[in-house]
Design a protein around this motif. Structure first.
Motif, mmCIF file in Angstrom:
data_model
loop_
_atom_site.group_PDB
_atom_site.id
_atom_site.type_symbol
_atom_site.label_atom_id
_atom_site.label_comp_id
_atom_site.label_asym_id
_atom_site.label_seq_id
_atom_site.Cartn_x
_atom_site.Cartn_y
_atom_site.Cartn_z
ATOM 1 N N TRP A 119 -0.839 2.139 -0.231
ATOM 2 C CA TRP A 119 -1.894 2.582 -1.155
ATOM 3 C C TRP A 119 -1.866 1.762 -2.433
ATOM 4 C CZ3 TRP A 119 -2.203 5.801 -5.763
ATOM 5 C CH2 TRP A 119 -3.509 6.241 -6.045
ATOM 6 N N THR A 120 -0.674 1.564 -2.952
ATOM 7 C CA THR A 120 -0.495 0.694 -4.097
ATOM 8 C C THR A 120 0.967 0.301 -4.209
ATOM 9 O OG1 THR A 120 -0.984 0.389 -6.449
ATOM 10 C CG2 THR A 120 -0.150 2.538 -5.779
ATOM 11 N N ASN A 168 -5.108 -2.294 -7.393
ATOM 12 C CA ASN A 168 -4.229 -1.166 -7.089
ATOM 13 C C ASN A 168 -2.772 -1.482 -7.388
ATOM 14 O OD1 ASN A 168 -6.233 0.616 -5.986
ATOM 15 N ND2 ASN A 168 -6.311 -0.708 -4.200
ATOM 16 N N ARG A 211 -4.893 -0.709 3.251
ATOM 17 C CA ARG A 211 -4.527 0.561 2.611
ATOM 18 C C ARG A 211 -3.398 1.292 3.339
ATOM 19 N NH1 ARG A 211 -7.660 1.715 -1.727
ATOM 20 N NH2 ARG A 211 -5.650 2.459 -2.509
ATOM 21 N N ASN A 216 -2.339 5.014 -10.351
ATOM 22 C CA ASN A 216 -3.309 3.933 -10.155
ATOM 23 C C ASN A 216 -3.875 3.447 -11.497
ATOM 24 O OD1 ASN A 216 -4.722 2.152 -8.564
ATOM 25 N ND2 ASN A 216 -6.320 3.593 -7.972
ATOM 26 N N ASP A 266 -5.677 -7.613 -6.502
ATOM 27 C CA ASP A 266 -5.724 -6.202 -6.090
ATOM 28 C C ASP A 266 -5.481 -5.298 -7.292
ATOM 29 O OD1 ASP A 266 -5.252 -3.630 -4.982
ATOM 30 O OD2 ASP A 266 -4.642 -4.548 -3.096
#
Length: 334
Positions: free
Chosen positions: A263-264, A285, A260, A129, A283
């Motif tokens: 998550w990324t 992420n 989510r 992240n 975003d």
């Protein structure tokens, strides 16, 4: 014996000397810059008559646009070979070329290592992240809104498209302790799997912690990952794409990131590049690169050399080294 004619569309950055050496076996013509309209006009006026093989550089699409029916109809009837610089060739209508008895080559193998390196870079960046911290540090805000990331060790990496690049991704991911599974239209021979587990498309989506897209773009793979596929995935999955942007429905990806479910993500390619969906830019992420998977001196030279090798063989022997698989399969059926 008269020489054949060869045409270069676009420019060469690393192999001018090698291109000029082909003048021993062919008359060389170049169209370094211009517009689709101008190129079509020159074709129709006979400027490129007699050209048997052409080199389509990786920057030429902005000059001529896609090799579709309109452009192929304008090209000289003598043309038999299109040597394309790029692992992806979705901007060349292969069916239309095949119908006109034009053989097409691309540049697999030459791109494998560099693209796989970028896939791992994106994957590690997404797992850790890094985007938010990276941006905060550069603004003098140290870690900013710091959050913990994830280790790659023991995560299940699902590879969609276990060709040369996918296999290179798998090899690198193993060094980080990841477990590899993959899906292709057909299972690879055991030796080529190198310990990876073959699973169905549905199982790949349901059980992967990280999903890496490494397949070509065509009518059957466009939006192969959309809302229905995201719904099947594990909560908190990480998605990596270094292949082609339109493989993913970007609007669905943005929604999956907001919820989510994803998550990324680590992305080097985009559905409407150079435009990037605002939801992805907003975003923190998401790890984003501007389509630089093959952007190294070494890889770019290797790609240019492979195209030139295809061009030379097409002129001297009437065949290609790395003909696109759709045409090779069609030949095998005959």
């Amino acid at each position: 014996m008269a020489k054949s004619n060869a045409l270069l569309i676009g420019t060469l950055s690393h192999t001018r000397k090698e291109w000029q050496a082909i003048s021993e076996i062919a008359n060389l013509h170049e169209y370094p810059d211009g517009s689709r309209e101008d190129f079509l006009s020159k074709c129709r006026n006979g400027d490129f008559d007699g050209v048997v093989a052409l080199y389509r550089s990786n920057d030429s699409n902005k000059i001529t646009g896609n090799f579709n029916d309109e452009l192929l109809d304008a090209l000289p009837k003598s043309l038999k070979f299109v040597c394309h610089n790029g692992a992806g060739y979705d901007n060349v209508d292969i069916a239309a070329c095949t119908k006109r008895d034009i053989s097409v080559s691309s540049t697999p193998v030459a791109v494998n290592a560099a693209t796989a390196d970028v896939a791992l870079f994106l994957m590690l960046g997404a797992l850790r992240n890094v985007t938010q911290c990276f941006q905060a540090a550069r603004k003098g805000n140290w870690r900013g809104d710091f959050k913990l990331g994830h280790d790659p060790k023991n995560k299940i990496l699902g590879i969609l498209g276990m060709g040369g690049i996918g296999s290179a991704v798998a090899t690198r991911a193993k060094a980080f302790g990841m477990k590899i599974q993959y899906h292709n239209r057909s299972q690879l021979p055991t030796k080529e799997e190198d310990g990876a587990k073959y699973v169905s498309f549905e199982e790949l989506l349901k059980t992967s912690d990280v999903l890496s897209l490494n397949l070509s773009l065509n009518a059957s793979t466009r939006h192969i990952i959309g809302k229905a596929q995201f719904d099947m995935m594990k909560d908190g999955v990480v998605v990596i794409n270094t292949a082609r942007g339109p493989l993913i429905d970007e609007a669905a990806l943005v929604d999956a990131l907001k919820s989510r479910k994803v998550w990324t993500a680590g992305l080097d390619v985009f559905e409407e590049e150079p435009k990037i969906h605002p939801g992805l830019l907003e975003d923190e992420n998401v790890v984003i690169l501007p389509h630089i998977g093959t952007a190294t001196f070494e890889t770019q030279r290797d790609m240019e050399l492979l195209v030139l090798d295809n061009l030379k063989l097409s002129i001297t022997e009437g065949r290609l080294i790395t003909q696109v698989p759709e045409q090779k399969k069609a030949k095998a059926k005959v």
